[in-house]
Scaffold this active site. Sequence first.
Site, PDB file in Angstrom:
ATOM      1  N   TRP A 161      40.629  42.115  33.586  1.00  0.00           N
ATOM      2  CA  TRP A 161      40.329  42.849  32.353  1.00  0.00           C
ATOM      3  C   TRP A 161      41.330  44.003  32.245  1.00  0.00           C
ATOM      4  O   TRP A 161      41.470  44.782  33.195  1.00  0.00           O
ATOM      5  CB  TRP A 161      38.893  43.382  32.450  1.00  0.00           C
ATOM      6  N   ASP A 186      32.511  43.461  39.821  1.00  0.00           N
ATOM      7  CA  ASP A 186      32.227  43.797  38.426  1.00  0.00           C
ATOM      8  C   ASP A 186      31.435  42.630  37.854  1.00  0.00           C
ATOM      9  O   ASP A 186      31.931  41.499  37.807  1.00  0.00           O
ATOM     10  CB  ASP A 186      33.567  43.981  37.682  1.00  0.00           C
ATOM     11  N   ALA A 241      29.548  41.682  34.564  1.00  0.00           N
ATOM     12  CA  ALA A 241      29.302  42.105  33.177  1.00  0.00           C
ATOM     13  C   ALA A 241      28.719  40.985  32.328  1.00  0.00           C
ATOM     14  O   ALA A 241      28.400  41.213  31.160  1.00  0.00           O
ATOM     15  CB  ALA A 241      30.607  42.600  32.551  1.00  0.00           C
ATOM     16  N   LYS A 261      26.316  42.821  27.365  1.00  0.00           N
ATOM     17  CA  LYS A 261      26.376  41.443  26.873  1.00  0.00           C
ATOM     18  C   LYS A 261      25.042  40.738  27.016  1.00  0.00           C
ATOM     19  O   LYS A 261      24.534  40.174  26.051  1.00  0.00           O
ATOM     20  CB  LYS A 261      27.458  40.672  27.622  1.00  0.00           C
TER      21      LYS A 261
HETATM   22  C1  LMR Z   1      36.233  42.481  26.394  1.00  0.00           C
HETATM   23  O1  LMR Z   1      36.841  42.225  27.429  1.00  0.00           O
HETATM   24  O2  LMR Z   1      36.580  42.058  25.282  1.00  0.00           O
HETATM   25  C2  LMR Z   1      34.987  43.323  26.472  1.00  0.00           C
HETATM   26  O3  LMR Z   1      34.729  43.670  27.781  1.00  0.00           O
HETATM   27  C3  LMR Z   1      35.010  44.481  25.553  1.00  0.00           C
HETATM   28  C4  LMR Z   1      35.931  45.562  25.981  1.00  0.00           C
HETATM   29  O4  LMR Z   1      35.469  46.709  26.050  1.00  0.00           O
HETATM   30  O5  LMR Z   1      37.119  45.308  26.232  1.00  0.00           O
END
Ligand code: LMR
Length: 394
Positions: free
Chosen positions: A127, A208, A210, A243
Amino acid sequence: MFETLKAQPADKILTLMQMYKDDPRATKVDLGVGVYKDATGLTPVMRAVKAAEHQLWETQNSKVYTGLAGDPAFADAMIALILDDAVPRNTIAAAATPGGTGAVRQAFEMIQMARPEARVFVSDPTWPNHLSILKYLGIEAVPYRYFDDETRGVDFDGLIADLKTAKKGDVVLLHGCCHNPTGANLNASEWDAVIKVLLETGATPMIDIAYQGFGDGLEEDAAATRKVVAAVPECLIAASCSKNFGIYRERTGLLLAIAADASAHDLNQATLAFLNRQNFSFPPDHGARIVTMILDDDALRSDWMAELEDVRTAMLGLRTQLAGELQRLSGSDRFGFLAQHRGMFSRLGTTPEKVEELRSKHGIYMIGDSRMNIAGLNSETVPILAKAILDVGI
Ligand code: LMR
């Protein structure tokens, strides 16, 4: 004085959100930011959330501060959801945070407080905000191989070889389930091998999580996290309720610091509370309270679980439909990985140029690294996407 500020690099997920908003085409398709959308394109308030909010409105008679680490009932409910009884409760320090991102940020700060020289191993890719926060805090990020561009699955040999270079005092950041951005995940025996490397190197895992409930099911998605915490002496877990409870803007997350034994608990707990106080003082309560009410009430909990399961199976259905449509149109099985991936995202595995062509020519918005949000599709847009993918020569 602020003329000395330098513009910061734009977040690619947020930039894409804005570009999508600005696109006047009625036929545009948003596969960008990771939010769940139903078949009509709405990100709904879940039924159990509405019911709990209603109850709260009727019964809450004060909004006085909770504790610095949030309401302990929230921690208890979430610990049971994520960890079940994988480790003794008296080894787990917990603090509510503003969203999963707040938990990630606090975790990195705790690492830095404990070991200023620590490196954090991150999957390549991960991410983007993991990397951004690490850079902001001045913590070294060490990428480990993760995604195999050929198979669109996990580059397991590469991953193991790279994790073996971690040392005691380093942290290995792992995605508990539903890897973001690729959708490619480790299987149970691969997780065992990762645990073995963690034990050999002495590196500390940080998980993590999520998207619990978006992959193979609530219990299944927590299995790897439970296995890791049961095997290693110490672990950090950053969890998000954005989520799986659909409460994105309420900013509801939790950071867990698990110690080898109960004697280290108090210092970890005090550190989490201290970090909250420095950064924002008391964590937001509304979302956390809603989550607690749902998890602690049999009827609300089963309704939430049923709706979450519908969300999960809807996303799986879209995966199967897209893989099937691409198979039908291309006559090849090369897109079969889309049905194997789990969670909200799949990395298509193509170039930024092709992603750009999908956007300019077909109004299809996905992140430049070819991550697409499967939940942004519906049964009508799946065939449009499949055609477009083949049209641009992916
Ligand atoms: C994403 O990866 O799109 C989500 O986790 C939202 C974000 O805050 O980036």
